[in-house]
Design an enzyme around this catalytic site. Structure first.
Site, PDB file in Angstrom:
ATOM      1  N   HIS A 130       0.572  -4.682  -5.027  1.00  0.00           N
ATOM      2  CA  HIS A 130       1.251  -5.449  -3.987  1.00  0.00           C
ATOM      3  C   HIS A 130       0.786  -5.057  -2.584  1.00  0.00           C
ATOM      4  CE1 HIS A 130       3.859  -2.026  -2.866  1.00  0.00           C
ATOM      5  NE2 HIS A 130       3.874  -1.750  -4.156  1.00  0.00           N
ATOM      6  N   ASP A 131       0.642  -6.060  -1.735  1.00  0.00           N
ATOM      7  CA  ASP A 131       0.337  -5.892  -0.318  1.00  0.00           C
ATOM      8  C   ASP A 131      -1.055  -5.327  -0.050  1.00  0.00           C
ATOM      9  OD1 ASP A 131       3.069  -6.624   0.817  1.00  0.00           O
ATOM     10  OD2 ASP A 131       3.624  -4.928  -0.452  1.00  0.00           O
ATOM     11  N   GLY A 148      -0.009   0.286  -3.849  1.00  0.00           N
ATOM     12  CA  GLY A 148       0.278  -0.762  -2.891  1.00  0.00           C
ATOM     13  C   GLY A 148      -0.280  -0.474  -1.511  1.00  0.00           C
TER      14      GLY A 148
END
Length: 284
Positions: A130-131, A148
């Site tokens: 994520h991200d 992340g």
């Protein structure tokens, strides 16, 4: 993408695929058997999903993206704070995603978007958390995993089974050797090796392949040796060495890029050279 009010071309969808009628499909899209495409997905022109690909969430695959079997794109992040917010996932045009790759969408606590640039190659079994943000032309080799919020600059190379700690930055044109555990940032054009990554030089092979003149590479080599002398002087002098490098080599754009990267805010700090040992070329 089809024009507003224009029906998408669905002739390339295999009868066993489950494509939500609300999904936006461009022209020439091909979707193979047993694929799943969710309602908020946008597929650009000539996107190809091979068998058993799953794309969910607010996810955009730009023109010409190709995703191989058993990959998942845009599914929720592996973050206990995630509360089903409508975060996003984006893959730039021409990127190829090979078998068993997982790409998770962003988090509300992060940027809200996982973003992959144009013309990247993500090899089998890689995980993009994520991200994360990947620039253009990045190559991620088999079994690479990342936490992340990792940021990877354009044309970087991450070799097989490397592991990148969350919030690590990998600079433009850098190369991370196979099996590296990277816990700190890697400078642009840097080359790192080791179980716990150590800086071993610049990505000389990658620079040559990208057409950088030999005279500029030599100047970069001298600048790097001044930044990181083999005498092993203490970190307290790094700022002074950076000032001297800026005075001597500030006319070289790639050296300036390295210095700006080193001065930028960082959650992880900079990967430094290991004790002793010669500079090495990492295949990148």
């Amino acid at each position: 993408m089809p024009e507003p009010g224009q029906a998408p071309d669905r002739t390339g969808i295999h009868p066993t695929a489950l494509v939500d009628p609300r999904a936006s499909l461009g022209q020439g899209v091909r979707i193979g058997p047993w694929c799943i495409v969710g309602p908020d997905v946008q597929l650009g022109d000539n996107v190809r999903l091979h068998a058993s690909v799953m794309v969910e969430g607010h996810t955009v695959l730009e023109d010409g993206v190709e995703v191989y079997p058993f990959s998942t794109v845009g599914y929720p992040p592996q973050d206990l704070k995630y509360a089903d917010e409508p975060t996003r996932c984006y893959i730039g045009a021409g990127t190829v995603v090979r078998e068993n790759v997982t790409i998770h969408r962003g988090t509300a606590q992060g940027t809200g978007e996982t973003r992959i640039g144009r013309n990247c190659l993500l090899m089998a079994n890689a995980h993009i958390a994520h991200d994360c943000v990947l620039g253009d032309g990045v190559i991620i080799v088999n079994n690479v995993v990342m936490g992340g919020h990792v940021i990877i600059g354009d044309y970087a190379r991450i070799m097989g089974s490397a592991a990148l700690h969350q919030f690590v930055r990998i600079g433009h044109g850098a190369v991370v050797g196979g099996l590296c555990g990277v816990e700190m940032d890697v400078i642009p054009y840097g080359s790192v090796l080791g179980n716990r990554a150590r800086l071993v030089g610049l990505n000389w092979i990658g620079l040559k392949r990208s057409g950088v003149e030999a005279s500029e590479i030599q100047q970069m080599r001298l600048a790097f040796r001044e930044l990181y002398p083999r005498s092993g002087r203490g970190d307290a002098l790094l700022g002074e060495r950076m000032d001297k490098v800026r005075q001597r080599y500030g006319h070289i754009g790639r050296v300036v890029e390295m210095l700006r990267f080193m001065e930028a805010p960082s959650r992880r700090g900079l990967t430094r050279p290991g004790q002793g040992g010669p500079e090495k070329d990492v295949e990148g």
